[in-house]
Design a protein around this motif. Structure first.
Motif, mmCIF file in Angstrom:
data_model
loop_
_atom_site.group_PDB
_atom_site.id
_atom_site.type_symbol
_atom_site.label_atom_id
_atom_site.label_comp_id
_atom_site.label_asym_id
_atom_site.label_seq_id
_atom_site.Cartn_x
_atom_site.Cartn_y
_atom_site.Cartn_z
ATOM 1 N N UNK A 158 -21.402 -17.207 -4.503
ATOM 2 C CA UNK A 158 -22.639 -17.940 -4.694
ATOM 3 C C UNK A 158 -23.605 -17.305 -5.669
ATOM 4 N N UNK A 159 -23.640 -15.986 -5.707
ATOM 5 C CA UNK A 159 -24.585 -15.274 -6.573
ATOM 6 C C UNK A 159 -24.229 -15.349 -8.056
ATOM 7 N N UNK A 160 -23.028 -15.792 -8.364
ATOM 8 C CA UNK A 160 -22.579 -15.778 -9.762
ATOM 9 C C UNK A 160 -23.467 -16.648 -10.643
ATOM 10 N N UNK A 161 -23.764 -16.139 -11.829
ATOM 11 C CA UNK A 161 -24.507 -16.899 -12.830
ATOM 12 C C UNK A 161 -23.657 -17.185 -14.081
ATOM 13 N N UNK A 162 -22.638 -16.367 -14.301
ATOM 14 C CA UNK A 162 -21.786 -16.578 -15.477
ATOM 15 C C UNK A 162 -20.475 -17.289 -15.145
ATOM 16 N N UNK A 163 -20.198 -17.484 -13.853
ATOM 17 C CA UNK A 163 -18.990 -18.178 -13.399
ATOM 18 C C UNK A 163 -17.740 -17.609 -14.065
ATOM 19 N N UNK A 164 -17.659 -16.286 -14.030
ATOM 20 C CA UNK A 164 -16.557 -15.583 -14.703
ATOM 21 C C UNK A 164 -15.192 -15.983 -14.159
ATOM 22 N N UNK A 165 -15.101 -16.205 -12.852
ATOM 23 C CA UNK A 165 -13.807 -16.562 -12.261
ATOM 24 C C UNK A 165 -13.364 -17.936 -12.753
ATOM 25 N N UNK A 166 -14.282 -18.891 -12.810
ATOM 26 C CA UNK A 166 -13.949 -20.203 -13.354
ATOM 27 C C UNK A 166 -13.415 -20.073 -14.783
ATOM 28 N N UNK A 167 -14.085 -19.276 -15.600
ATOM 29 C CA UNK A 167 -13.653 -19.120 -16.991
ATOM 30 C C UNK A 167 -12.261 -18.484 -17.072
ATOM 31 N N UNK A 168 -12.019 -17.470 -16.266
ATOM 32 C CA UNK A 168 -10.713 -16.805 -16.273
ATOM 33 C C UNK A 168 -9.608 -17.780 -15.875
ATOM 34 N N UNK A 169 -9.835 -18.502 -14.796
ATOM 35 C CA UNK A 169 -8.830 -19.433 -14.280
ATOM 36 C C UNK A 169 -8.608 -20.587 -15.249
ATOM 37 N N UNK A 170 -9.682 -21.214 -15.702
ATOM 38 C CA UNK A 170 -9.540 -22.374 -16.595
ATOM 39 C C UNK A 170 -9.006 -21.990 -17.969
ATOM 40 N N UNK A 171 -9.396 -20.829 -18.492
ATOM 41 C CA UNK A 171 -8.889 -20.391 -19.795
ATOM 42 C C UNK A 171 -7.377 -20.198 -19.746
ATOM 43 N N UNK A 172 -6.875 -19.786 -18.595
ATOM 44 C CA UNK A 172 -5.434 -19.597 -18.414
ATOM 45 C C UNK A 172 -4.717 -20.908 -18.088
ATOM 46 N N UNK A 173 -5.431 -22.019 -18.207
ATOM 47 C CA UNK A 173 -4.906 -23.360 -17.928
ATOM 48 C C UNK A 173 -4.468 -23.496 -16.469
ATOM 49 N N UNK A 174 -5.209 -22.836 -15.602
ATOM 50 C CA UNK A 174 -4.983 -22.951 -14.163
ATOM 51 C C UNK A 174 -6.124 -23.763 -13.559
ATOM 52 N N UNK A 175 -5.976 -24.129 -12.300
ATOM 53 C CA UNK A 175 -7.009 -24.917 -11.636
ATOM 54 C C UNK A 175 -7.552 -24.200 -10.406
ATOM 55 N N UNK A 176 -8.727 -24.622 -9.998
ATOM 56 C CA UNK A 176 -9.336 -24.130 -8.768
ATOM 57 C C UNK A 176 -9.387 -25.244 -7.736
ATOM 58 N N UNK A 177 -9.343 -24.871 -6.469
ATOM 59 C CA UNK A 177 -9.463 -25.809 -5.356
ATOM 60 C C UNK A 177 -10.613 -25.313 -4.480
ATOM 61 N N UNK A 178 -11.613 -26.149 -4.279
ATOM 62 C CA UNK A 178 -12.818 -25.719 -3.575
ATOM 63 C C UNK A 178 -13.070 -26.569 -2.339
ATOM 64 N N UNK A 179 -13.807 -25.994 -1.390
ATOM 65 C CA UNK A 179 -14.076 -26.653 -0.106
ATOM 66 C C UNK A 179 -12.777 -27.009 0.615
ATOM 67 N N UNK A 180 -11.852 -26.066 0.625
ATOM 68 C CA UNK A 180 -10.567 -26.283 1.288
ATOM 69 C C UNK A 180 -10.748 -26.112 2.799
ATOM 70 N N UNK A 181 -10.149 -26.980 3.572
ATOM 71 C CA UNK A 181 -10.287 -26.981 5.032
ATOM 72 C C UNK A 181 -9.075 -26.350 5.709
ATOM 73 N N UNK A 182 -9.263 -25.957 6.970
ATOM 74 C CA UNK A 182 -8.175 -25.598 7.892
ATOM 75 C C UNK A 182 -7.319 -24.413 7.454
ATOM 76 N N UNK A 183 -7.866 -23.506 6.660
ATOM 77 C CA UNK A 183 -7.077 -22.345 6.241
ATOM 78 C C UNK A 183 -6.725 -21.444 7.412
ATOM 79 N N UNK A 184 -7.503 -21.513 8.484
ATOM 80 C CA UNK A 184 -7.206 -20.692 9.664
ATOM 81 C C UNK A 184 -5.887 -21.089 10.314
#
Length: 271
Positions: free
Chosen positions: A212-238
């Motif tokens: 939440x504290x991120x301002x540069x969204x470095x992880x998004x840039x790393x993942x998207x630059x590598x042509x990968x995707x992110x999945x957010x608000x994922x349920x039931x991981x427990x």
């Protein structure tokens, strides 16, 4: 003599066949026929969409809305219209979300949406530190216990934040200075996953793959630059083990979209 050779050859072929099947079972291979027949367990990792869903607190983001446009009584058919940002509820961040000249959600290759699943867990740490991050050390410790993350995996990070899903103020955890406080991935961990482990995507049970504290969204840039995707608000991981499951990711196919609501399934052996 010739008959004996044929029997030996057939015996060897049978052993190879049995061995291959055993190896496939050990590797956790799941067929579509087994899914259709209900011989495996499916875990839905998707939150239902409704007006109470948390959404990103910024810009022109608006909550989910649903209205009835036809009824059985008046029109002989029930039909509804909904509106929502692409990045609300359980959703995918396409590679073009943070990087130019990367595929939209409609351009993601179908084979990238299936893969072996891996779950990493920092729940105990996140209970005491809302700003904690997944580290490289966390990944290596998990691999030491469960084996190396396979190439092409879809990796989920469980933080325990899903317990706040129905309490939007607590879920976004925004302070008086508008800073958000929830866990995420460190840039170093993201770099390891996409560059060295060649994962297909990473998921998390919070609003963002960055903390939440991120301002540069470095992880998004790393993942998207590598042509990968992110999945957010994922349920039931427990409900998932650290390993031993497969993942099916089924996003809406918006032609030029940067993301969209996504149904995610984990496929596990029957208990």
């Amino acid at each position: 003599m010739r008959q004996r050779r044929w029997r030996l050859l057939l015996g060897l072929l049978w052993l190879v066949s049995v061995g291959s099947r055993c190896e496939a079972q050990d590797a956790g291979v799941v067929t579509l026929a087994e899914i259709a027949a209900g011989r495996v367990r499916l875990v839905d990792l998707t939150w239902p969409l409704n007006e109470k869903n948390p959404y990103w607190p910024g810009g022109d983001y608006q909550p989910f809305a649903l209205k009835t446009i036809a009824t059985l009584e008046k029109n002989g058919v029930l039909s509804k219209a909904f509106s929502m940002p692409e990045h609300l509820g359980t959703h995918i961040d396409a590679p073009n979300h943070f990087e130019a000249d990367r595929p939209s959600v409609g351009q993601i290759e179908p084979q990238q949406l299936f893969g072996p699943g891996v779950k990493l867990d920092i729940t105990s740490r996140a209970e005491h530190d809302a700003d904690t991050l997944l580290t490289v050390e966390d990944i290596l410790a998990s691999e030491q216990k469960h084996g190396r993350i396979p190439s092409g995996a879809i990796v989920f990070l469980q933080t325990g934040w899903a317990r706040h899903w129905e309490n939007y103020p607590r879920y976004k955890n925004q302070d008086a200075t508008d800073k958000l406080h929830f866990p995420g991935n460190s840039p170093e961990a993201a770099q390891l996953l996409v560059a060295e482990r060649q994962v297909r995507g990473i998921g998390i049970d919070t609003l963002s793959i960055d903390r939440g504290l991120s301002r540069d969204f470095a992880v998004h840039h790393i993942v998207n630059k590598a042509t990968k995707y992110g999945l957010e608000n994922v349920a039931a991981l427990e409900q998932l083990p650290p390993r031993g499951f497969h993942v099916i990711v089924a996003p809406i196919r918006l032609e030029a979209g940067s993301g969209g609501p996504t149904r995610i399934f984990a496929v596990l052996p029957r208990e």
